[in-house]
Motif scaffolding. Structure first.
Motif, PDB file in Angstrom:
ATOM      1  N   ASN A   1       0.806  -1.220   0.000  1.00 25.27           N
ATOM      2  CA  ASN A   1       0.000   0.000   0.000  1.00 25.27           C
ATOM      3  C   ASN A   1       0.837   1.267   0.000  1.00 25.27           C
ATOM      4  O   ASN A   1       0.307   2.352   0.201  1.00 25.27           O
ATOM      5  CB  ASN A   1      -0.970  -0.017   1.184  1.00 25.27           C
ATOM      6  N   ALA A   2       2.137   1.129  -0.222  1.00 19.71           N
ATOM      7  CA  ALA A   2       2.976   2.299  -0.477  1.00 19.71           C
ATOM      8  C   ALA A   2       2.886   2.596  -1.970  1.00 19.71           C
ATOM      9  O   ALA A   2       3.244   1.766  -2.810  1.00 19.71           O
ATOM     10  CB  ALA A   2       4.414   2.013  -0.068  1.00 19.71           C
ATOM     11  N   PHE A   3       2.398   3.767  -2.302  1.00 17.84           N
ATOM     12  CA  PHE A   3       2.065   4.059  -3.705  1.00 17.84           C
ATOM     13  C   PHE A   3       3.268   3.985  -4.634  1.00 17.84           C
ATOM     14  O   PHE A   3       3.113   3.761  -5.833  1.00 17.84           O
ATOM     15  CB  PHE A   3       1.428   5.446  -3.817  1.00 17.84           C
ATOM     16  N   PHE A   4       4.481   4.178  -4.080  1.00 24.40           N
ATOM     17  CA  PHE A   4       5.655   4.166  -4.953  1.00 24.40           C
ATOM     18  C   PHE A   4       5.980   2.766  -5.466  1.00 24.40           C
ATOM     19  O   PHE A   4       6.735   2.613  -6.419  1.00 24.40           O
ATOM     20  CB  PHE A   4       6.874   4.766  -4.242  1.00 24.40           C
TER      21      PHE A   4
ATOM     22  N   TRP B   1       0.305  11.783  -6.844  1.00 24.25           N
ATOM     23  CA  TRP B   1       1.235  10.761  -7.304  1.00 24.25           C
ATOM     24  C   TRP B   1       1.081  10.606  -8.816  1.00 24.25           C
ATOM     25  O   TRP B   1      -0.038  10.534  -9.327  1.00 24.25           O
ATOM     26  CB  TRP B   1       0.949   9.414  -6.644  1.00 24.25           C
ATOM     27  N   TYR B   2       2.212  10.574  -9.527  1.00 21.03           N
ATOM     28  CA  TYR B   2       2.234  10.380 -10.972  1.00 21.03           C
ATOM     29  C   TYR B   2       2.908   9.034 -11.267  1.00 21.03           C
ATOM     30  O   TYR B   2       3.927   8.698 -10.656  1.00 21.03           O
ATOM     31  CB  TYR B   2       3.045  11.492 -11.658  1.00 21.03           C
ATOM     32  N   ARG B   3       2.357   8.294 -12.230  1.00 19.60           N
ATOM     33  CA  ARG B   3       2.965   7.022 -12.624  1.00 19.60           C
ATOM     34  C   ARG B   3       3.039   6.915 -14.154  1.00 19.60           C
ATOM     35  O   ARG B   3       2.061   7.125 -14.853  1.00 19.60           O
ATOM     36  CB  ARG B   3       2.130   5.858 -12.085  1.00 19.60           C
TER      37      ARG B   3
ATOM     38  N   LEU C   1      11.802   4.418  -9.190  1.00 14.71           N
ATOM     39  CA  LEU C   1      11.719   3.558 -10.369  1.00 14.71           C
ATOM     40  C   LEU C   1      11.664   2.112  -9.911  1.00 14.71           C
ATOM     41  O   LEU C   1      12.557   1.639  -9.202  1.00 14.71           O
ATOM     42  CB  LEU C   1      12.905   3.767 -11.306  1.00 14.71           C
ATOM     43  N   ASN C   2      10.600   1.440 -10.318  1.00 13.16           N
ATOM     44  CA  ASN C   2      10.384   0.030  -9.972  1.00 13.16           C
ATOM     45  C   ASN C   2      10.538  -0.205  -8.467  1.00 13.16           C
ATOM     46  O   ASN C   2      11.146  -1.189  -8.018  1.00 13.16           O
ATOM     47  CB  ASN C   2      11.360  -0.856 -10.756  1.00 13.16           C
ATOM     48  N   GLY C   3       9.992   0.727  -7.684  1.00 13.48           N
ATOM     49  CA  GLY C   3      10.003   0.622  -6.229  1.00 13.48           C
ATOM     50  C   GLY C   3      11.270   1.103  -5.560  1.00 13.48           C
ATOM     51  O   GLY C   3      11.344   1.141  -4.328  1.00 13.48           O
ATOM     52  N   ASN C   4      12.294   1.475  -6.330  1.00 15.28           N
ATOM     53  CA  ASN C   4      13.560   1.948  -5.787  1.00 15.28           C
ATOM     54  C   ASN C   4      13.568   3.467  -5.745  1.00 15.28           C
ATOM     55  O   ASN C   4      13.301   4.117  -6.765  1.00 15.28           O
ATOM     56  CB  ASN C   4      14.725   1.462  -6.652  1.00 15.28           C
ATOM     57  N   LYS C   5      13.890   4.030  -4.589  1.00  9.79           N
ATOM     58  CA  LYS C   5      13.899   5.489  -4.482  1.00  9.79           C
ATOM     59  C   LYS C   5      15.156   6.048  -5.143  1.00  9.79           C
ATOM     60  O   LYS C   5      16.282   5.676  -4.798  1.00  9.79           O
ATOM     61  CB  LYS C   5      13.834   5.949  -3.034  1.00  9.79           C
ATOM     62  N   LEU C   6      14.950   6.950  -6.085  1.00  6.33           N
ATOM     63  CA  LEU C   6      16.062   7.579  -6.793  1.00  6.33           C
ATOM     64  C   LEU C   6      16.555   8.823  -6.076  1.00  6.33           C
ATOM     65  O   LEU C   6      17.741   9.139  -6.102  1.00  6.33           O
ATOM     66  CB  LEU C   6      15.636   7.950  -8.213  1.00  6.33           C
ATOM     67  N   GLY C   7      15.642   9.565  -5.460  1.00  9.45           N
ATOM     68  CA  GLY C   7      16.063  10.776  -4.775  1.00  9.45           C
ATOM     69  C   GLY C   7      14.895  11.691  -4.478  1.00  9.45           C
ATOM     70  O   GLY C   7      13.735  11.387  -4.765  1.00  9.45           O
ATOM     71  N   THR C   8      15.243  12.838  -3.915  1.00 15.68           N
ATOM     72  CA  THR C   8      14.285  13.869  -3.524  1.00 15.68           C
ATOM     73  C   THR C   8      14.766  15.204  -4.075  1.00 15.68           C
ATOM     74  O   THR C   8      15.970  15.471  -4.100  1.00 15.68           O
ATOM     75  CB  THR C   8      14.187  13.959  -1.987  1.00 15.68           C
ATOM     76  N   HIS C   9      13.825  16.019  -4.518  1.00 12.38           N
ATOM     77  CA  HIS C   9      14.192  17.352  -4.980  1.00 12.38           C
ATOM     78  C   HIS C   9      13.260  18.375  -4.354  1.00 12.38           C
ATOM     79  O   HIS C   9      12.049  18.173  -4.271  1.00 12.38           O
ATOM     80  CB  HIS C   9      14.083  17.456  -6.503  1.00 12.38           C
ATOM     81  N   VAL C  10      13.851  19.500  -3.914  1.00 10.25           N
ATOM     82  CA  VAL C  10      13.088  20.602  -3.344  1.00 10.25           C
ATOM     83  C   VAL C  10      13.304  21.832  -4.203  1.00 10.25           C
ATOM     84  O   VAL C  10      14.442  22.203  -4.507  1.00 10.25           O
ATOM     85  CB  VAL C  10      13.525  20.874  -1.893  1.00 10.25           C
ATOM     86  N   GLY C  11      12.227  22.476  -4.607  1.00  8.76           N
ATOM     87  CA  GLY C  11      12.287  23.654  -5.473  1.00  8.76           C
ATOM     88  C   GLY C  11      11.444  23.416  -6.710  1.00  8.76           C
ATOM     89  O   GLY C  11      11.561  22.376  -7.360  1.00  8.76           O
TER      90      GLY C  11
ATOM     91  N   ASN D   1       8.732  -0.919 -17.018  1.00 10.97           N
ATOM     92  CA  ASN D   1       9.253  -0.031 -15.982  1.00 10.97           C
ATOM     93  C   ASN D   1       8.138   0.858 -15.433  1.00 10.97           C
ATOM     94  O   ASN D   1       7.279   1.334 -16.188  1.00 10.97           O
ATOM     95  CB  ASN D   1      10.359   0.852 -16.547  1.00 10.97           C
ATOM     96  N   SER D   2       8.177   1.081 -14.134  1.00 11.99           N
ATOM     97  CA  SER D   2       7.207   1.956 -13.476  1.00 11.99           C
ATOM     98  C   SER D   2       7.939   3.118 -12.818  1.00 11.99           C
ATOM     99  O   SER D   2       8.653   2.932 -11.826  1.00 11.99           O
ATOM    100  CB  SER D   2       6.421   1.177 -12.416  1.00 11.99           C
ATOM    101  N   LEU D   3       7.795   4.307 -13.396  1.00 10.32           N
ATOM    102  CA  LEU D   3       8.378   5.523 -12.837  1.00 10.32           C
ATOM    103  C   LEU D   3       7.290   6.244 -12.053  1.00 10.32           C
ATOM    104  O   LEU D   3       6.256   6.615 -12.610  1.00 10.32           O
ATOM    105  CB  LEU D   3       8.909   6.416 -13.960  1.00 10.32           C
ATOM    106  N   VAL D   4       7.511   6.414 -10.759  1.00 10.47           N
ATOM    107  CA  VAL D   4       6.523   7.027  -9.871  1.00 10.47           C
ATOM    108  C   VAL D   4       7.119   8.296  -9.260  1.00 10.47           C
ATOM    109  O   VAL D   4       8.260   8.284  -8.795  1.00 10.47           O
ATOM    110  CB  VAL D   4       6.089   6.049  -8.760  1.00 10.47           C
TER     111      VAL D   4
END
Length: 617
Positions: free
Chosen positions: A70-73, A116-118, A147-157, A175-178
């Protein structure tokens, strides 16, 4: 040279750590790319259920994050009828990218929060050892990328590019990019909660896959050295495992082919002479085809060369005094769905075409970094540019994270655009109240800016003041003015300060021996609303205000430019009059659809006169 090398390395370390992203890749459009624009599946998540558990703990930081259905990513699909899965991207609605959610569905017009965008995609690399990155032109405001459940990073701005390497997580199919995008305004953010523009939320600029060699050219500066008309200095930065390489810079039209060696960090310092080069200018926006060659890789770019500096009250472009015939612009296309972020080359040509009709040679892109298409199209059209970051009105000056946020946005903007010949001014802020913490904050930003790029001018949109014993005498009393190259300030005599006739009685005392740019002036009018020139909101009132304003400002001896507020009407929730404003700031010299108000022609005539005056100097 050692100082330059250290500065570059520290810059990339800072950007990577603060943003949790891979260091910025320049010149995306001339690389091997695949667009991910188009329809994306979306889920509105006002309570952020897909990110936090019931104890408000981020689920992407727990040990079972990848198995949390149930984690949307994770983009999980129910496998058995008895499984509890409370979301489904495939059954959810779609939105277009680039674009804000506000403009695409009236239900979300004023929504501020999380979407959330997918995006599903297949990808086959052209070579097994190549690398792949995903690049976002901008996402507003805080984004978490998976990407595919793996966190790539965070961006602020909300207005700067960010990219992430996906090589190790990429599959040939499915591939699922969320992307979790949250545009809630925050007190400690940059900008803070209080602004005068619309808070468009979502993925508002292009999303692109970039495929590179294992070692590739990540970033470079190839520009004229400060104060020179023929010496190019800069650097080229490689990224990868084979960092000690030979690099060649070719400019075929000038018969230039220069070789350089990178060090163990992949950095090559560039230094060579131009011979018989045509310098970039508004009258002749010459761009040269430049090739950067590493092994069998050729990265192509169009680069113009020009010099910009000040001498006393003059702004010198290629050694000649210029008057900046400008206009302020918001990044908005009022003709798309009633208003949305501008992002495409077509948008840029439309907006900048209006500026060209005004006879502008300069634009102020307010109040944040605009999309790269605006910068590049302006360069092609011969329009000089002022860029700024959203240090706007008042922010948390003593908050360390707020400063790092501002610096990160400034750094990303400069790295993206410092090869653009038309960018002549980096602006630190707009209408910030004077205080010791604020001044220290801005001076520190200037120091970082000069380390990143010392070839351009630095300014900020300050505020004018009045002398208490002489209320008709206007001055700029701001200690920060000592640190800028160009003295710029906003003034609204005749709109917020009295009526238009006051312009006839005002005197200006500018004692600082620097060029002056009036970064804002003007007043509102609703297109098509006509009446007496003494009736506020009519086109005649705005026309009269412009006539008196340009006459008043033209008396300032050191005046070398202006960017009236603003080219076109734009959306702002602050503007609530149900008939005259309708949620728009009406200070444009055109409507949001480009319809010309009477003030447009006043400014156009004034700029025609200034062009003739400076051409004959």
């Amino acid at each position: 040279m050692k100082q330059l090398t250290l500065t570059i390395l520290l810059t990339y370390l800072f950007v990577s750590v603060y943003s949790q992203q891979h260091s910025q890749i320049q010149n995306v459009e001339n690389r091997k790319t695949t667009s991910l624009n188009g329809e994306w599946k979306v889920i509105l998540d006002q309570y952020e259920t897909g990110y936090y558990n019931y104890r408000y703990e981020p689920t992407d930081q727990t040990l079972n994050s990848k198995t949390n259905n149930n984690a949307f990513f994770n983009d999980y699909k129910q496998q058995r009828p008895d499984e509890l899965v409370e979301y489904d991207y495939d059954l959810s609605e779609s939105l277009n990218v680039p674009g804000s959610w506000n403009s695409q569905d009236e239900r979300y017009f004023y929504y501020e929060g999380t979407f959330w965008y997918r995006k599903k995609f297949d990808y086959n690399k052209s070579k097994d050892d190549n690398r792949v990155f995903v690049h976002f032109g901008a996402t507003n405001y805080e984004s978490h990328i998976y990407l595919n459940g793996n966190k790539l990073g965070t961006h602020v701005g909300g207005f700067t590019p960010h990219n992430y390497e996906i090589t190790d997580y990429l599959k040939e199919s499915g591939n699922s990019l969320v992307v979790k995008v949250d545009n809630k305004r925050k007190l400690e953010a940059v900008p803070t909660v209080n602004t005068d523009w619309f808070n468009y939320g979502g993925i508002t600029r292009d999303v692109t896959l970039i495929e590179t060699e294992e070692t590739f050219i990540r970033e470079y500066v190839i520009q004229l050295e400060k104060g020179s008309l023929n010496t190019v200095k800069g650097h080229i930065q490689l990224d990868g495992i084979k960092l000690k390489q030979s690099i060649q810079v070719n400019i075929p039209e000038l018969s230039i082919s220069q070789n350089f060696k990178t060090d163990i960090k992949g950095l090559a310092l560039v230094d060579f002479k131009l011979k018989n080069a045509i310098l970039w200018s508004p009258n002749n926006p010459k761009l040269y085809d430049v090739q950067i060659v590493v092994n069998d890789q050729i990265l192509k770019e169009k680069i113009g060369f020009r010099s910009i500096e000040t001498k006393g009250a003059d702004i010198l472009l290629n050694g000649k005094s210029v008057f900046l015939r400008g206009i302020s612009i918001h990044e908005e296309n009022g003709e798309r769905g009633g208003g949305d972020r501008a992002y495409s080359r077509d948008d840029a040509f439309m907006i900048l075409g209006r500026a060209k009709e005004l006879n502008c040679n300069f634009v102020r892109l307010a109040h944040y970094p605009h999309n790269e298409n605006m910068i590049r199209v302006a360069e092609e059209l011969g329009i000089m540019v002022w860029e700024e970051i959203p240090v706007y009105w008042t922010i948390h000056w003593e908050n360390k994270d707020t400063y790092e946020n501002a610096l990160n946005q400034l750094t990303n903007m400069i790295i993206r655009d410092r090869n653009r010949a038309n960018v002549i001014i980096w602006s630190m802020a707009n209408e910030t109240p004077v205080s010791e913490p604020r001044t220290k904050f801005l001076i520190n930003l200037i120091g970082e800016t000069r380390r990143l790029d010392d070839t351009r001018l630095i300014s900020a949109a300050l505020e004018k003041h009045t002398i208490s014993e002489e209320p008709l005498t206007m001055v700029v009393e701001d200690p920060f003015s000592e640190n800028v190259d160009v003295l710029s300030f906003n003034e609204y005599v005749g709109w917020y300060d009295g009526l238009p006739e006051k312009c006839d009685r005002v005197n200006w005392e500018i004692k600082i021996n620097k060029p002056v740019i009036i970064s804002e002036f003007g007043g509102g009018a609703k297109f098509g609303f006509h009446g007496n020139k003494n009736e506020r909101w009519t086109e005649e009132f705005q026309e009269d205000l412009y006539k008196r304003s340009v006459k008043m400002l033209n008396k300032i001896p050191s005046l070398r430019g202006m960017t009236p507020w603003i080219l076109s009407d734009f959306r702002s929730p602050r503007r609530v009059h149900p008939v005259l404003q309708e949620g728009f700031n009406r200070k444009g010299v055109t409507s949001e659809k480009g319809e010309k108000k009477l003030a447009f022609y006043v400014l156009q005539e004034f700029y025609n006169q200034k062009e003739e005056e400076f051409d004959n100097k």
